[in-house]
Structure formats: C-alpha cells, structure tokens
Design a protein around this motif. Structure first.
Motif, PDB file in Angstrom:
ATOM      1  N   SER A   6      36.922  21.882  35.753  1.00  0.00           N
ATOM      2  CA  SER A   6      37.777  22.274  36.876  1.00  0.00           C
ATOM      3  C   SER A   6      37.399  23.657  37.387  1.00  0.00           C
ATOM      4  N   LEU A   7      37.109  24.578  36.460  1.00  0.00           N
ATOM      5  CA  LEU A   7      36.707  25.930  36.852  1.00  0.00           C
ATOM      6  C   LEU A   7      35.397  25.914  37.627  1.00  0.00           C
ATOM      7  N   ALA A   8      34.446  25.114  37.158  1.00  0.00           N
ATOM      8  CA  ALA A   8      33.159  25.015  37.849  1.00  0.00           C
ATOM      9  C   ALA A   8      33.326  24.421  39.247  1.00  0.00           C
ATOM     10  N   MET A   9      34.173  23.392  39.374  1.00  0.00           N
ATOM     11  CA  MET A   9      34.393  22.775  40.680  1.00  0.00           C
ATOM     12  C   MET A   9      35.049  23.757  41.643  1.00  0.00           C
ATOM     13  N   ASN A  10      35.979  24.554  41.149  1.00  0.00           N
ATOM     14  CA  ASN A  10      36.624  25.555  41.997  1.00  0.00           C
ATOM     15  C   ASN A  10      35.632  26.624  42.458  1.00  0.00           C
ATOM     16  N   LEU A  11      34.753  27.054  41.554  1.00  0.00           N
ATOM     17  CA  LEU A  11      33.730  28.034  41.933  1.00  0.00           C
ATOM     18  C   LEU A  11      32.784  27.478  42.982  1.00  0.00           C
TER      19      LEU A  11
END
Length: 273
Positions: free
Chosen positions: A213-218
């Motif tokens: 989720s963090l990678a997708m947000n970045l």
C-alpha cells in the motif's frame, strides 16, 4: 548430500501425494461418467448417483490442494522443528541444505498438484467430439497467429512465456518460504509455539500489505501511473516485460527476506525443548 536429502524427501512425501492423485483421477472419471448421461435422467437413483459423483470430484480437488499445503507444513515442522529436529540437526548437512530440500520438494508438489487438477478437469470434460473441435479451433488460431506475427513479436512471445514460468516458480517458492519463516519464528520461543507461528504468519502478511500500500501511494504521488500508460501505449511489449520482471524481482526479494528469517532462526533461535 543434497541429492540424498531430496531423494528421501520425495520418497516420504510421495506416500501421501501419489494416493491423493490416484483418488483425484478416479473421481474425475466418475465425474466424466456423470456428464455423459447420469444427470437429468428419468431415473431418480441415477440423478442421485450423478450428484454424488460430482460432489466427490469437487471434494477430491479440495482435498488434494489442502493435503499439498498440509504436507508442506507438516514435513517442515516435524523434521526441523519437532522431535525429529534433534536428529535432523545432527546430520552432516547444513541448515541451508535442509531448507532447500524442503523448498524444492514443496515447489515440485505444488506444481504437480496444479497439473493434476488441470488434467482432472480435462478428464471430467473429456469427449472425443468436443476435444477434436477444440483442437481444430486451437490449431487454427495458432496457425493464424504464427502467420501474422513477425520475428520480433515471436521472440517477445517466447520471452513472456519464460518470464511467466519463472514468475510462477519464484512465486511458489516465496509462498513456501513465507510459511517456513512464520513457523521458524514461532518455534523459536519456549511456549505457545504453534499459536505464535500462526500469529507471525498473519503479521508477515500484514506487513506485506502495508508495504505494498505504501509503495502504491508513493507511485501515485509521483504520477508514475501516467508514465506507465504512455509506455503501454507506445511500447506495449516493453511495458509487459517490465511488469513481469518487476513481479519476479519483488518475489525474489520477499523470498530472500523469508529465507534469511528461516535460516537465522533455525541456526540461532531454534528451541526444541
């Protein structure tokens, strides 16, 4: 020594898996008989038998898939973390060889189970007329596709197939190592080993989802999606290869992390008391 370990492990697991495949084969033959005329007849008893055979076929598929997973977990837990761990850890082999043996055998059986399920469905739906028609359509499509494809696309098509095979193998290995890491972490404690292993499994899954989720947000913040759309439109093959390679690399990274956790716990924190 690894070859001897693999031979012993395959022999031990085959006692469980091969009878399961045989049961699946028999169930698929029964389901084929059902589709050939037992259902929707004027005799209620034949309808009942047909329904039972279909249910047995579905249950056999579920049983084979579940037993493959159970066998993978049971062999690792019993041989390395349970009572047999005392003997396994005294063998003149390294922890890495022990883990690789379990990993290779598990991946092979997962692939064999997937193939067995596909073959079972083919047997269940087997009809010479239908099969001949399907083969004729498939051959026609392949012939047309081959004629319309240039050497460039043919080469890329081969590369994509190879990338897909590698992704499947690496993905299976990563899933096996995820279970191994959770069990190794849980069994490194003196008490509540199995419950802790279950907790660690869900913790690992939660951390993976958080990082994803963090990678997708970045990626969303830096507008990478627009760049991907442009590449997909202008260079579809390049984008396809990029996606496959990215997935393979991510699974390799996860496998490396899980492998490190597993071997570290087995070497330094294994508690066989």
């Amino acid at each position: 020594m690894l070859k001897k370990l693999l031979k012993h492990e395959f022999r031990a697991t085959a006692r469980t898996m091969l009878p399961m495949y045989l049961i699946l084969l028999v169930a698929s033959l029964g389901a084929n008989l059902t589709t050939r005329g037992l259902l929707e007849t004027e005799y209620p008893i034949l309808d009942t038998i047909g329904v039972i055979l279909v249910m047995l076929f579905v249950m056999a598929i579920i049983a084979v898939c579940v037993m493959t997973l159970v066998t993978m977990i049971e062999r690792f837990c019993k041989n390395l973390l349970g009572d047999e761990g005392y003997l396994s850890m005294t063998l003149p082999v390294s922890v890495h060889q022990q883990v690789w043996t379990k990993l290779i055998v598990s991946v092979v059986w997962f692939a064999a189970t997937a193939a067995a399920v596909v073959i079972a469905f083919c047997i269940m739906a087997f009809d010479l007329g239908v099969v001949k028609q399907a083969l004729d359509v498939l051959v026609g499509l392949l012939r047309e596709l081959w004629q319309n494809m240039s050497a460039y696309y043919a080469l890329n098509g081969t590369a994509i197939v190879l990338e897909l095979v590698v992704l499947v193998v690496v993905g299976l290995a990563a899933n096996c190592l995820r279970f191994y890491a959770a069990m190794a972490l849980g069994y490194s404690f003196a008490n509540y080993k199995l419950p802790l292993a279950v907790v660690f499994f869900f913790v690992i899954g939660g951390v993976e989802k958080f990082l994803l989720s963090l990678a997708m947000n970045l990626l969303h913040i830096v507008n990478v999606a627009d760049l991907f759309d442009q590449i997909l439109i202008q260079h579809p093959m390049t984008m396809t290869h990029t996606v496959f390679v990215g997935c393979i690399v991510s699974q390799l990274i996860l496998s490396g992390i899980f492998y490190f956790l597993t071997t570290y716990c087995l070497k330094n924190r294994l508690n066989l008391e």
